[in-house]
Design a protein around this motif. Structure first.
Motif, mmCIF file in Angstrom:
data_model
loop_
_atom_site.group_PDB
_atom_site.id
_atom_site.type_symbol
_atom_site.label_atom_id
_atom_site.label_comp_id
_atom_site.label_asym_id
_atom_site.label_seq_id
_atom_site.Cartn_x
_atom_site.Cartn_y
_atom_site.Cartn_z
ATOM 1 N N SER A 12 0.775 -1.094 0.036
ATOM 2 C CA SER A 12 0.140 -0.197 0.027
ATOM 3 C C SER A 12 0.853 1.189 -0.010
ATOM 4 O O SER A 12 0.637 2.118 -0.710
ATOM 5 C CB SER A 12 -0.935 0.001 1.152
ATOM 6 N N PHE A 13 1.949 1.278 0.697
ATOM 7 C CA PHE A 13 2.909 2.470 0.792
ATOM 8 C C PHE A 13 3.471 2.674 -0.600
ATOM 9 O O PHE A 13 3.612 3.770 -0.850
ATOM 10 C CB PHE A 13 3.908 2.054 1.802
ATOM 11 N N ALA A 14 4.052 1.615 -1.113
ATOM 12 C CA ALA A 14 4.582 1.620 -2.608
ATOM 13 C C ALA A 14 3.642 2.258 -3.602
ATOM 14 O O ALA A 14 3.988 3.085 -4.442
ATOM 15 C CB ALA A 14 5.083 0.235 -3.003
ATOM 16 N N LEU A 15 2.266 1.872 -3.399
ATOM 17 C CA LEU A 15 1.274 2.328 -4.456
ATOM 18 C C LEU A 15 1.073 3.829 -4.157
ATOM 19 O O LEU A 15 0.987 4.547 -5.114
ATOM 20 C CB LEU A 15 -0.055 1.634 -4.290
ATOM 21 N N ARG A 21 1.467 -1.204 -10.070
ATOM 22 C CA ARG A 21 1.026 -2.373 -9.316
ATOM 23 C C ARG A 21 2.057 -3.497 -9.328
ATOM 24 O O ARG A 21 2.338 -3.975 -8.351
ATOM 25 C CB ARG A 21 -0.325 -3.048 -10.027
ATOM 26 N N VAL A 22 2.923 -3.776 -10.462
ATOM 27 C CA VAL A 22 4.157 -4.701 -10.211
ATOM 28 C C VAL A 22 5.155 -4.591 -9.300
ATOM 29 O O VAL A 22 5.532 -5.065 -8.596
ATOM 30 C CB VAL A 22 4.334 -4.878 -11.526
ATOM 31 N N SER A 23 5.521 -3.020 -9.364
ATOM 32 C CA SER A 23 6.493 -2.680 -8.624
ATOM 33 C C SER A 23 6.237 -2.561 -7.310
ATOM 34 O O SER A 23 7.089 -2.930 -6.363
ATOM 35 C CB SER A 23 7.069 -1.187 -9.263
ATOM 36 N N ALA A 24 5.038 -2.267 -6.678
ATOM 37 C CA ALA A 24 4.501 -2.092 -5.557
ATOM 38 C C ALA A 24 4.558 -3.597 -4.833
ATOM 39 O O ALA A 24 4.742 -3.589 -3.839
ATOM 40 C CB ALA A 24 2.965 -1.641 -5.738
#
Length: 192
Positions: A12-15, A21-24
């Motif tokens: 959730s933080f990465a998004l 979405r893939v990197s997150a």
């Protein structure tokens, strides 16, 4: 449970930070992967790594915990103490669990080493620091075996743990127990 909760919060933080979405989905694995490798490094016996390597492992572990904690807390739905506690608990639980494991494993080794050494730096039976590293390892294993099983390690146990031949393991047992002459003459049995 902590790993799953931490993964969800980091994802959730990465998004929120703008990752696709893939990197997150992969970002939490980089943080937790670092923590996993560092944990394995921390659980290795101290004799297997030099001071610099142990420092690097501990630094990697603490950095991983810091990043995980920051990402988990930043992903809390509301900036109130309950949400922050729920979001921040997984990395704290991991930190405490690993510390308990490290001290449990390290504590056994440290107690044995302290019992085996005197304050002048002499080892078991008054030997000096220049002795055979294999004998030092054999003594360590014997102490650990005594603490765990309430009896000395057998020649077979030392053979398996130290990856040496039967004759060498019998010699090591004799040296550890202070009976050098008997083993070299071959009068001592191979399993005790």
């Amino acid at each position: 449970m902590a790993a799953y909760a931490s993964y969800v919060h980091q994802w959730s933080f990465a998004l929120q930070a703008g990752a696709d979405r893939v990197s997150a989905s992969l970002w939490p694995l980089s943080v937790d992967g670092l923590l996993l490798l560092a944990t394995l490094g921390l659980l290795k016996p101290e004799g297997e790594a030099d001071h610099r390597a142990r420092w690097a492992v501990r630094t990697a572990f603490l950095l991983g915990i810091a990043v995980s904690l920051a990402a988990n807390v930043a992903a809390a739905p509301r900036p109130e103490w309950r949400s922050v506690l729920v979001a921040g608990w997984p990395p704290v639980a991991l930190l405490l669990s690993v510390e308990l494991l490290v001290h449990r494993v390290g504590g056994r080794r440290t107690e044995g080493a302290a019992w085996a050494s005197d304050r002048d730096g002499a080892g078991v039976n008054g030997s000096d620091r220049d002795e055979d590293p294999l004998l030092v390892r054999a003594r360590k294993l014997d102490l650990e075996h005594r603490e765990m099983h309430q009896r000395p390690a057998s020649a077979e146990t030392l053979r398996k743990e130290l990856h040496v031949g039967a004759q060498r393991s019998r010699t090591l047992v004799a040296l550890v127990r202070g009976r050098k002459g008997r083993s070299e003459k071959g009068t001592e049995g191979h399993a005790e």
